[in-house]
Design a protein around this motif. Sequence first.
Motif, PDB file in Angstrom:
ATOM      1  N   LYS A   3      -0.173   5.533   4.914  1.00  0.00           N
ATOM      2  CA  LYS A   3      -1.494   5.097   4.473  1.00  0.00           C
ATOM      3  C   LYS A   3      -2.315   6.263   3.906  1.00  0.00           C
ATOM      4  CE  LYS A   3      -5.626   2.646   5.740  1.00  0.00           C
ATOM      5  NZ  LYS A   3      -6.374   1.912   6.718  1.00  0.00           N
ATOM      6  N   TYR A   4      -2.311   7.435   4.583  1.00  0.00           N
ATOM      7  CA  TYR A   4      -3.114   8.561   4.106  1.00  0.00           C
ATOM      8  C   TYR A   4      -2.700   8.980   2.695  1.00  0.00           C
ATOM      9  CZ  TYR A   4       0.503  12.139   4.538  1.00  0.00           C
ATOM     10  OH  TYR A   4       1.620  12.901   4.352  1.00  0.00           O
ATOM     11  N   ARG A   6      -1.196   6.949   0.407  1.00  0.00           N
ATOM     12  CA  ARG A   6      -1.621   5.869  -0.501  1.00  0.00           C
ATOM     13  C   ARG A   6      -3.090   6.028  -0.863  1.00  0.00           C
ATOM     14  NH1 ARG A   6       0.855   2.021   3.157  1.00  0.00           N
ATOM     15  NH2 ARG A   6      -1.260   1.401   3.657  1.00  0.00           N
ATOM     16  N   VAL A   7      -3.929   6.302   0.141  1.00  0.00           N
ATOM     17  CA  VAL A   7      -5.372   6.474  -0.086  1.00  0.00           C
ATOM     18  C   VAL A   7      -5.612   7.677  -0.990  1.00  0.00           C
ATOM     19  CG1 VAL A   7      -7.560   7.056   1.052  1.00  0.00           C
ATOM     20  CG2 VAL A   7      -6.047   5.324   2.046  1.00  0.00           C
ATOM     21  N   LYS A   8      -4.909   8.752  -0.738  1.00  0.00           N
ATOM     22  CA  LYS A   8      -5.069   9.969  -1.536  1.00  0.00           C
ATOM     23  C   LYS A   8      -4.660   9.723  -2.994  1.00  0.00           C
ATOM     24  CE  LYS A   8      -4.011  14.852  -1.205  1.00  0.00           C
ATOM     25  NZ  LYS A   8      -3.410  15.901  -0.412  1.00  0.00           N
ATOM     26  N   ARG A  10      -4.513   6.814  -4.561  1.00  0.00           N
ATOM     27  CA  ARG A  10      -5.463   5.878  -5.162  1.00  0.00           C
ATOM     28  C   ARG A  10      -6.740   6.607  -5.573  1.00  0.00           C
ATOM     29  NH1 ARG A  10      -6.157   0.230  -3.045  1.00  0.00           N
ATOM     30  NH2 ARG A  10      -6.402  -0.613  -5.116  1.00  0.00           N
ATOM     31  N   LYS A  11      -7.266   7.460  -4.688  1.00  0.00           N
ATOM     32  CA  LYS A  11      -8.494   8.203  -5.011  1.00  0.00           C
ATOM     33  C   LYS A  11      -8.263   9.110  -6.221  1.00  0.00           C
ATOM     34  CE  LYS A  11     -12.087  11.202  -3.335  1.00  0.00           C
ATOM     35  NZ  LYS A  11     -12.362  12.384  -2.586  1.00  0.00           N
ATOM     36  N   GLU A  14      -8.189   6.895  -9.362  1.00  0.00           N
ATOM     37  CA  GLU A  14      -9.532   6.402  -9.689  1.00  0.00           C
ATOM     38  C   GLU A  14     -10.380   7.512 -10.299  1.00  0.00           C
ATOM     39  OE1 GLU A  14     -10.870   4.827  -5.958  1.00  0.00           O
ATOM     40  OE2 GLU A  14      -9.848   2.907  -6.259  1.00  0.00           O
TER      41      GLU A  14
END
Length: 185
Positions: A3-4, A6-8, A10-11, A14
């Motif tokens: 998850k960490y 994926r979040v990184k 994605r950020k 973006e």
Amino acid sequence: IPKYLRVKIRKFMETLYEEKSGFDEKEVLAQLPPAMAQDLLHHMYKKLLVDVPMFKKLEDGAITMLCSLIKPYFAMQGDSIYFQEEVGREVYIIMQGTIEISFADGDQEEIQSGKTFGEGCLKELLRKSSKVAAAELKPHLREDTARALTDSDLKFFTLADLQEVFDCYPQVRETMSEMYVDMNK
């Protein structure tokens, strides 16, 4: 994918989209005639390069060539760009953001837009007597660690890029060597 991560990712995507507004520099440049692409790169990066002390005194042809070799790098807040004792092969220029440089003795320095870091790897390449290809140089181990304190738009050159410029403009090695010595006084 954890998850960490994926979040990184994605950020990162973006932020990249916000910064570039969907503009894919490589794709646009590939569609232009070579001379026009070179003119565009020159327009985009010349001011950045001539404001950097190491490149300030270079002739226009060398600056134009450097503009075509510059590579993008986007570091998100908290990202490590490189670590101490890692082999150094890149020199970075900060377009936007703040980078923290941490030294072995515990000292730290914050640097911002228009500054360079990672230049230690240039020492061997800039020796006036050096005729050795960048790939054959003795590896330089980084003496510091670089980390992004804010989301940072960086550009970088590799040693091989700079060797290519030196091959075309032999006097650039001497000019950059003098600037490197001045910067490290």
